[in-house]
Motif scaffolding. Structure first.
Motif, PDB file in Angstrom:
ATOM      1  N   UNK A  27       0.853  -1.178   0.000  1.00  0.00           N
ATOM      2  CA  UNK A  27       0.000   0.000   0.000  1.00  0.00           C
ATOM      3  C   UNK A  27       0.895   1.235   0.000  1.00  0.00           C
ATOM      4  N   UNK A  28       0.666   2.155  -0.913  1.00  0.00           N
ATOM      5  CA  UNK A  28       1.457   3.388  -0.964  1.00  0.00           C
ATOM      6  C   UNK A  28       0.687   4.545  -0.333  1.00  0.00           C
ATOM      7  N   UNK A  29       1.452   5.530   0.131  1.00  0.00           N
ATOM      8  CA  UNK A  29       0.842   6.696   0.761  1.00  0.00           C
ATOM      9  C   UNK A  29       0.587   6.508   2.243  1.00  0.00           C
ATOM     10  N   UNK A  30       0.919   5.325   2.787  1.00  0.00           N
ATOM     11  CA  UNK A  30       0.744   5.029   4.207  1.00  0.00           C
ATOM     12  C   UNK A  30       2.008   4.321   4.679  1.00  0.00           C
ATOM     13  N   UNK A  31       2.437   4.585   5.896  1.00  0.00           N
ATOM     14  CA  UNK A  31       3.592   3.867   6.425  1.00  0.00           C
ATOM     15  C   UNK A  31       3.994   4.387   7.785  1.00  0.00           C
ATOM     16  N   UNK A 108      -2.423 -11.958  18.688  1.00  0.00           N
ATOM     17  CA  UNK A 108      -3.460 -11.092  19.239  1.00  0.00           C
ATOM     18  C   UNK A 108      -4.561 -10.894  18.202  1.00  0.00           C
ATOM     19  N   UNK A 109      -5.753 -10.585  18.703  1.00  0.00           N
ATOM     20  CA  UNK A 109      -6.870 -10.350  17.809  1.00  0.00           C
ATOM     21  C   UNK A 109      -7.861  -9.377  18.406  1.00  0.00           C
ATOM     22  N   UNK A 110      -8.741  -8.836  17.555  1.00  0.00           N
ATOM     23  CA  UNK A 110      -9.806  -7.952  18.017  1.00  0.00           C
ATOM     24  C   UNK A 110      -9.289  -6.749  18.774  1.00  0.00           C
ATOM     25  N   UNK A 111      -9.926  -6.450  19.900  1.00  0.00           N
ATOM     26  CA  UNK A 111      -9.554  -5.289  20.693  1.00  0.00           C
ATOM     27  C   UNK A 111      -8.157  -5.398  21.278  1.00  0.00           C
ATOM     28  N   UNK A 112      -7.689  -6.635  21.524  1.00  0.00           N
ATOM     29  CA  UNK A 112      -6.326  -6.809  22.033  1.00  0.00           C
ATOM     30  C   UNK A 112      -5.281  -6.428  20.988  1.00  0.00           C
ATOM     31  N   UNK A 113      -5.608  -6.592  19.726  1.00  0.00           N
ATOM     32  CA  UNK A 113      -4.697  -6.255  18.640  1.00  0.00           C
ATOM     33  C   UNK A 113      -4.719  -4.769  18.325  1.00  0.00           C
ATOM     34  N   UNK A 114      -5.790  -4.100  18.662  1.00  0.00           N
ATOM     35  CA  UNK A 114      -6.013  -2.718  18.225  1.00  0.00           C
ATOM     36  C   UNK A 114      -4.933  -1.773  18.733  1.00  0.00           C
ATOM     37  N   UNK A 115      -4.481  -0.897  17.846  1.00  0.00           N
ATOM     38  CA  UNK A 115      -3.554   0.175  18.209  1.00  0.00           C
ATOM     39  C   UNK A 115      -4.279   1.503  18.336  1.00  0.00           C
ATOM     40  N   UNK A 116      -5.546   1.520  17.931  1.00  0.00           N
ATOM     41  CA  UNK A 116      -6.400   2.705  18.020  1.00  0.00           C
ATOM     42  C   UNK A 116      -7.612   2.336  18.866  1.00  0.00           C
ATOM     43  N   UNK A 123     -16.283   2.507   8.159  1.00  0.00           N
ATOM     44  CA  UNK A 123     -15.362   2.881   7.088  1.00  0.00           C
ATOM     45  C   UNK A 123     -14.071   2.076   7.202  1.00  0.00           C
ATOM     46  N   UNK A 124     -13.371   1.871   6.087  1.00  0.00           N
ATOM     47  CA  UNK A 124     -12.090   1.158   6.148  1.00  0.00           C
ATOM     48  C   UNK A 124     -11.071   1.921   6.987  1.00  0.00           C
ATOM     49  N   UNK A 125     -10.379   1.232   7.854  1.00  0.00           N
ATOM     50  CA  UNK A 125      -9.391   1.865   8.731  1.00  0.00           C
ATOM     51  C   UNK A 125      -8.111   2.183   7.969  1.00  0.00           C
ATOM     52  N   UNK A 126      -7.594   3.396   8.189  1.00  0.00           N
ATOM     53  CA  UNK A 126      -6.274   3.791   7.717  1.00  0.00           C
ATOM     54  C   UNK A 126      -5.553   4.465   8.881  1.00  0.00           C
ATOM     55  N   UNK A 127      -4.270   4.121   9.102  1.00  0.00           N
ATOM     56  CA  UNK A 127      -3.528   4.679  10.250  1.00  0.00           C
ATOM     57  C   UNK A 127      -3.013   6.084   9.973  1.00  0.00           C
ATOM     58  N   UNK A 128      -3.940   7.029   9.839  1.00  0.00           N
ATOM     59  CA  UNK A 128      -3.563   8.398   9.494  1.00  0.00           C
ATOM     60  C   UNK A 128      -3.366   9.273  10.725  1.00  0.00           C
ATOM     61  N   UNK A 129      -3.977   8.899  11.870  1.00  0.00           N
ATOM     62  CA  UNK A 129      -3.875   9.736  13.049  1.00  0.00           C
ATOM     63  C   UNK A 129      -2.569   9.475  13.798  1.00  0.00           C
ATOM     64  N   UNK A 130      -2.160  10.465  14.579  1.00  0.00           N
ATOM     65  CA  UNK A 130      -0.941  10.347  15.368  1.00  0.00           C
ATOM     66  C   UNK A 130      -1.086   9.224  16.395  1.00  0.00           C
ATOM     67  N   UNK A 131      -0.048   8.408  16.524  1.00  0.00           N
ATOM     68  CA  UNK A 131      -0.079   7.327  17.507  1.00  0.00           C
ATOM     69  C   UNK A 131      -0.795   6.084  17.036  1.00  0.00           C
ATOM     70  N   UNK A 132      -1.147   6.010  15.744  1.00  0.00           N
ATOM     71  CA  UNK A 132      -1.889   4.847  15.250  1.00  0.00           C
ATOM     72  C   UNK A 132      -1.002   3.610  15.132  1.00  0.00           C
ATOM     73  N   UNK A 133       0.312   3.814  15.006  1.00  0.00           N
ATOM     74  CA  UNK A 133       1.238   2.697  14.854  1.00  0.00           C
ATOM     75  C   UNK A 133       1.804   2.269  16.200  1.00  0.00           C
TER      76      UNK A 133
END
Length: 226
Positions: A27-31, A108-116, A123-133
């Protein structure tokens, strides 16, 4: 591996897609760093139970005496229901592709896996916000002296998009000359110390330095800012 090259999968990496329905893609434009990442765009795209595996090249650890693995990932849970629990698993395999442990390195899965926080079923999730990674670090010292594969698996439960980036192996080889050369350039004072110490480097040219401090058991204690 940061998936910056347009060549995909990267040289000597393999993708196993038993359902032949797609899955891991560049995927380009995200990283987390750079301009691209590896993604599994599971939101409304795959049947429940779709699974793709990403296999690293065969890693020769026979000349290594200390090693750890870092990777970054981003994910937001679709819901709190167990049936929507996407799952991400990291395993260590031997030369024949068999797990070297009954317990995965990461699972990990579900809420345990979540970084946000929260969940998103609209809507489809994209890690655009600060701290998403989020960065995970694992000590791999028990595998030194072997030849292994890293396997990254994502199991879709018709949930949300998942992103993986910046896979790094860091450690030291058994090159005695290299170690002696490094030691001749580094001075730590006082030695021994109780709380505080200073690191002095004698470098041939002026350059930026990035360092990490580990305990004797391989635990990351401190990482300098880049």
């Amino acid at each position: 591996e940061g998936f910056e090259s347009s060549s995909f999968p990267p040289p000597s990496w393999r993708i196993v897609d038993e359902q032949e329905d797609g899955g891991w893609e560049r995927i380009t434009g995200i990283g987390s760093e750079g301009i691209s990442t590896l993604g599994f765009l599971a939101f409304d795209n795959f049947a429940c139970g779709s699974n793709d595996e990403l296999l690293s090249p065969l890693l020769d650890l026979t000349e290594v005496y200390s090693l750890h693995l870092d990777f970054d990932y981003a994910y937001q849970a679709q819901s709190t229901f167990p049936n929507d629990k996407d799952e991400f698993v990291v395993s260590i395999l031997d030369e024949c592709g068999q797990p070297l442990s009954t317990t995965p390195l990461f699972d990990k899965g579900g809420l345990q896996l979540a970084t946000v926080s929260g969940f998103n079923d609209a809507t489809p999730f994209e890690p655009s916000q600060s701290g998403a990674w989020k960065t995970e670090t694992f000590n791999l010292n028990e595998y030194v002296g072997q030849k292994v594969y890293l396997k990254f698996s994502f199991f879709s439960r018709q949930g949300q998009n998942f992103y993986l980036d910046n896979i790094q192996l860091k450690g030291f080889t058994n090159d005695l000359e290299e170690v002696l050369s490094l030691e001749s350039q580094v001075n730590i004072a006082p030695n021994p110390f109780q709380q505080d110490f200073a690191i002095h480097l004698n470098l041939a040219t002026s350059q930026a330095v990035f360092y990490e401090l580990y305990s004797l058991h391989g635990k990351l204690i401190h990482r300098s800012p880049k």
